[in-house]
Design a protein around this motif. Structure first.
Motif: not given
Length: 506
Positions: A322-336, A378-382
């Motif tokens: 998969a390929r995501l930006t930082l923002q996309q990863a945060i929104l996907k894995y920490a959807p709040g 790094e805190e919520v998605a990595e």
């Protein structure tokens, strides 16, 4: 009692050690205590492979004569005959020692040898009634007297700290540990062969640097007496490898150690192995494609499959990464979170304080939007990126050596690859504009002056090298230890480093 405190020998162990020393003293009276004139001609694994399937009658008729040496791991004494299992670097083989064939005197001496001793054996292969390939010993010799008893064969080294500290014992009694490090060696050989096949040349660059560079990390500091100058153990080989691009080598790679004066954890060791490689005329996109294929091929050629199990969970290295930006990863894995929040530096500072992230107030104050987004990621998605995922387009602020995007100068053409929640690789289109690089170094110096002890130094010679002209290029670094953790299902980086960093005993 602390794990770092050396454990005294038990009363039983002390008694056994004293007995073994007495045996060694008696041996010295008869000749060399540690003879060096026995040469094995066969290895256990080869014998098992070549003759393990032979019929007993055919094996007896062939009279296959062998000469082996190994550590005695098991022993059964039965009056006029005894059995023992020898372990060499390839595996195990059973020997049969008897009054009739080996001789009463040799058999009597054998009965006093201990588990852990190294034994030389010469004889003829046969199979026991249970079908086990065995050497009918005509001669046996004690080659090395082991003065310390091995751990209990049923429990091995149960204390993890002792396994790391006494790796030599761990390798003796833990087959899985030997197999893991053999696989590590195989994986590195596969990586090297893949790089050479792709037209890269292997090079060596300095381990002692006058200026630490190539990564954001705290270095180890030393002093060179003859030059009377401060030196640093390298934190990365990057700036030297790119000097080679300036010099005309278009594809280079290096597999070697980096040193970072940082903490210990299941994924961090201050001394670790990296492979860095650089290719002229590649962008970060070609580097991503190559890195993905490289890791997939390495898994296939090392493990025989791209479908792995890691710590009880399946891992598929065969599917497209998969390929995501930082923002996309945060929104996907920490959807709040919302896009607006991720673009608000005030919100991000407050959120990081709420999460009790490891960023002091003075650091948060000086962090720009890009650094704050990275810190939140790094805190919520990595840690949630289990399947292989490239995080792409990092902010310029946190990528001082990467080329800025022509379409958006606020981001760089950079990626990091995460697998099982760990960073495995970091790469980018290389910054080859000497004026831009000088400005980025200056910004790093300002950050260091503001209290960031991991910020980079200003490397004037590297800027000078760029002024001679470096071709457009892509570069990448792969963490070998973390990759081996994946391939061997190891829970800690210490399990894949033969001698990991440990606090001194005592």
């Amino acid at each position: 009692m602390s794990n770092d405190t050396p454990q005294p020998a038990s009363v039983d162990d002390s008694h056994l050690i004293a007995e073994r020393r007495a045996k060694l003293a008696a041996l010295r009276q008869l000749g060399p205590g540690f003879p060096n004139d026995f040469k094995p001609t066969h290895r256990a694994m080869n014998l098992q492979a070549q003759h393990g399937g032979d019929a007993p009658e055919a094996l007896e008729a062939a009279a296959v004569r062998v000469r082996v040496a190994g550590r005695m791991m098991l022993k059964r004494v039965m009056g006029k005959a005894s059995f023992a299992t020898l372990q060499d670097s390839t595996g195990r083989i059973q020997i049969h020692v008897s009054n009739d064939v080996t001789g009463e005197q040799a058999h009597a001496a054998f009965k006093h040898w201990d588990l852990g001793d190294w034994i030389g054996c010469e004889g003829v292969l046969f199979k026991t009634r249970t079908g086990e390939l065995t050497i009918r010993a005509e001669q046996v010799r004690l080659l090395v007297k082991s003065l310390r008893p091995l751990p209990d064969k049923f429990h091995g080294l149960e204390d993890v700290e002792t396994r790391y500290r006494q790796r030599y014992v761990d390798l003796i009694v833990t087959p899985e540990s030997r197999e893991r490090f053999a696989l590590r060696s195989k994986a590195i050989a596969v990586l090297r062969n893949e790089m050479l096949a792709a037209g890269f040349i292997e090079v060596e660059t300095p381990m002692l640097h006058p200026i630490p560079g190539g990564a954001a990390a705290k270095p180890f500091v030393t002093h060179h007496n003859a030059l009377d100058q401060t030196m640093y153990l390298r934190i990365a080989p990057e700036l030297y490898l790119k000097r080679l691009l300036v010099g005309g080598f278009e594809r280079v790679f290096e597999i070697n150690r980096n040193f970072r004066n940082e903490g210990l954890s299941p994924r961090h060791n201050p001394e670790f192995t990296m492979m860095e490689f650089y290719a002229a005329w590649w962008t970060y996109r070609e580097q991503m494609d190559f890195t993905e294929a490289l890791i997939r091929n390495t898994a296939q050629l090392t493990c025989g499959s791209t479908q792995l199990t890691h710590q009880g969970r399946t891992l598929d290295l065969g599917a497209p990464f998969a390929r995501l930006t930082l923002q996309q990863a945060i929104l996907k894995y920490a959807p709040g979170y919302t896009e607006a929040q991720l673009a608000d530096d005030g919100f991000l500072r407050g959120e990081l304080r709420r999460l009790d992230a490891d960023h002091p107030a003075h650091k948060l104050k000086h962090m720009g939007l890009g650094a704050l987004q990275l810190a939140l990621f790094e805190e919520v998605a990595e840690h949630l990126l289990w399947e292989p995922t490239f995080i792409v387009d990092y902010p310029v602020e946190v990528s001082p050596l990467a080329r800025a995007s022509d379409a958006n100068p606020q981001i760089t053409e950079r990626f990091e690859l995460f697998i099982t929640g760990r960073e495995i690789a970091n790469g980018f289109s290389e910054l080859n504009d000497p004026e831009d690089q000088a400005a980025r170094f200056a910004a790093q110096v300002a950050a260091k002056d503001a209290g960031d002890d991991e910020a980079m130094y200003f490397d004037a010679d590297y800027v000078r090298a760029l002024e001679y002209g470096m071709p457009p290029a892509g570069g990448c670094g792969i963490g070998i230890d973390r990759l081996v953790m994946l391939l061997t299902d190891a829970p800690s980086i210490r399990d894949v480093i033969l001698f990991p960093a440990l606090r001194l005993e005592g």
